[in-house]
Design an enzyme around this catalytic site. Sequence first.
Site, PDB file in Angstrom:
ATOM      1  N   LYS A 180      -5.349 -17.960  -4.473  1.00 27.28           N
ATOM      2  CA  LYS A 180      -5.324 -17.964  -5.998  1.00 27.28           C
ATOM      3  C   LYS A 180      -4.479 -16.879  -6.638  1.00 27.28           C
ATOM      4  CE  LYS A 180      -6.937 -17.868  -9.852  1.00 27.28           C
ATOM      5  NZ  LYS A 180      -6.253 -17.276 -10.777  1.00 27.28           N
ATOM      6  N   GLU A 255     -10.924  -4.659  -4.983  1.00 28.65           N
ATOM      7  CA  GLU A 255     -10.076  -3.518  -5.091  1.00 28.65           C
ATOM      8  C   GLU A 255      -9.855  -3.561  -6.464  1.00 28.65           C
ATOM      9  OE1 GLU A 255      -8.095  -0.702  -5.664  1.00 28.65           O
ATOM     10  OE2 GLU A 255      -6.348  -1.934  -5.235  1.00 28.65           O
ATOM     11  N   CYS A 289      -2.500   0.266 -10.121  1.00 27.04           N
ATOM     12  CA  CYS A 289      -3.878   0.839 -10.278  1.00 27.04           C
ATOM     13  C   CYS A 289      -3.809   2.061  -9.531  1.00 27.04           C
ATOM     14  CB  CYS A 289      -4.750  -0.002  -9.565  1.00 27.04           C
ATOM     15  SG  CYS A 289      -4.315  -0.123  -7.760  1.00 27.04           S
ATOM     16  N   GLU A 390      -8.987   2.726 -18.030  1.00 28.49           N
ATOM     17  CA  GLU A 390      -7.927   2.324 -17.538  1.00 28.49           C
ATOM     18  C   GLU A 390      -7.228   1.684 -18.720  1.00 28.49           C
ATOM     19  OE1 GLU A 390      -7.800  -0.789 -14.422  1.00 28.49           O
ATOM     20  OE2 GLU A 390      -6.358   0.561 -13.492  1.00 28.49           O
TER      21      GLU A 390
HETATM   22  C1  UN1 Z   1       0.554   0.766  -5.067  1.00 36.14           C
HETATM   23  O1  UN1 Z   1       0.261   1.468  -6.006  1.00 36.14           O
HETATM   24  O2  UN1 Z   1       1.667   0.915  -4.576  1.00 36.14           O
HETATM   25  O3  UN1 Z   1      -3.316  -3.550  -8.071  1.00 36.14           O
HETATM   26  C2  UN1 Z   1      -0.333  -0.409  -4.699  1.00 36.14           C
HETATM   27  C3  UN1 Z   1      -2.768  -2.444  -7.707  1.00 36.14           C
HETATM   28  C4  UN1 Z   1      -3.351  -1.961  -6.399  1.00 36.14           C
HETATM   29  C5  UN1 Z   1      -2.247  -1.766  -5.636  1.00 36.14           C
HETATM   30  C6  UN1 Z   1      -1.308  -0.673  -5.839  1.00 36.14           C
HETATM   31  N1  UN1 Z   1      -4.204  -2.578  -5.908  1.00 36.14           N
HETATM   32  O4  UN1 Z   1      -2.189  -1.774  -8.482  1.00 36.14           O
END
Ligand code: UN1
Length: 499
Positions: A180, A255, A289, A390
């Site tokens: 999804k 994550e 992230c 964030e």
């Molecule tokens: C990265 O910074 O290369 O959602 C990967 C995100 C992370 C993955 C980052 N889960 O930005």
Amino acid sequence: MSEAQSAGVHKNFIGGKWVESASGEKYRTVNPARPKQVVGEFQASVVQDADSAIAEAAASAPAWGKMPAPQRGSILFKAIDVFERRAGELARAITIEEGKPIADATGEVKRAMNILEYAAGEGRRLFGYTTPSELPDTAAYTFKRPLGVVSIITPWNFPVAIPVWKMAPALICGNAIVFKPASATPFAATIIAEIFEEAGIPAGVFNLVTGPGGSIGNKLVEDPRIGGVSFTGSTEIGTRIYARGAEALKKVQAELGGKNAAIVMNDADLDKAVPGIVQGAFGSTGQRCTATSRAIVQKGVYNEFMDRLIAQTKALKVGDGMDPENDVAPLSSKSQFNTVREYIGYGTEEGAKLVVGGHALEGAEYEGGYYVEPTIFTDVPENSRIAQEEIFGPVLSVFQAEDVQDAVRISNSVKFGLSSSIYTRDLVLAHEYINTVETGMVHVNAPTLGGEVHLPFGGLKASGVGQREQGTEAFDFFTETITAYIDYSASARERSRFI
Ligand code: UN1
């Protein structure tokens, strides 16, 4: 072009067939660089679609799980060839749908291929371990068994790399998947499904269901046929998914967000630190992230650091990601655009000093695209919103620190704990930092960004929960470990005790 793409109307991929949603509804995505351009129409899926995808996955999972893992690996290796052939097309799809500069999109596709390579090779490993038993004539060992059906729920900011770094290990471990993608990036997801179809994935093993998460998300977590959930996205949604998953005793990997800081010590090599922080803060328009959203600079180097940071930030070119000259592209949606502008407003209201950028870019040449200038604040109050929350955009907050302890204190003063970095030539300082900073990934003399596919990726605190992604941990998450004891003694034996 395949049937799925040719009409500009894209379908779900369920049980090996391209099908419409039971809702009969579709929705559109647009190019964030010029929102008048429609990227495509996609299925607005409902619970019934998720239900058929889960049913197809559940029906195909046993045979897929029984197939020798090296054979599953061959299908993943085939997928790499198809990725290679469609890499340019896929990178363009990322840029027109998500907005990021084409060089970043190209790198993202390469990263997806790297993880496929890593996972495909694992078909010849997937190790368990053996150990001597405490009993005579007894074998003891562990092996990995797939979870069955897993849900892969992914964000818009890495529409190719994140799905693939979840699905490649899930598939090599013998799971069937229901994928999804974020409702904002179904186009790249559709191409991924086409690639696996062409690579020969058996019908039902790979299912794609597009549309808003609100309508089908719960189903993809709670359904009893789902054995595990791998999610990347906001801390808010991840917390809900984790709670629901826990209720149903599902394996969940979430994550989540970050508020990553780069520390610059007095002895830092500014030729490394400044470009690393500019790239970390403004690369991919800050929408990752692992982006650097805070710089923490020791006082002795502050003025020189700021002069160079401001000059390099002002030199960045902002514009359509399809033009390779541009360094910073639009935010990926109107709502991101609004959120980032709101945060810039909070920064000024809460007493931070705006030193670069801070405006949306408007006018005919920007065609209504969602552009915000790379923005830097200094003198940021430590508990203000831009210091703590964030933002997910091209906004950097700069702090001053007395020494390494003070810098680490500031770095740790947020609820997140994903990634961080320090620039120093001093091994003692570097290790003081490595041992005390509260993040799942630490970098020395390198940006806070990214990671390599064969090393674990994930964070502490509000940045994530559950087993790490990538690295060998990925294969642990997507399997159950079974422990086997085999008594091969020739005749019944006396046992002094049962344990
Ligand atoms: C990265 O910074 O290369 O959602 C990967 C995100 C992370 C993955 C980052 N889960 O930005």
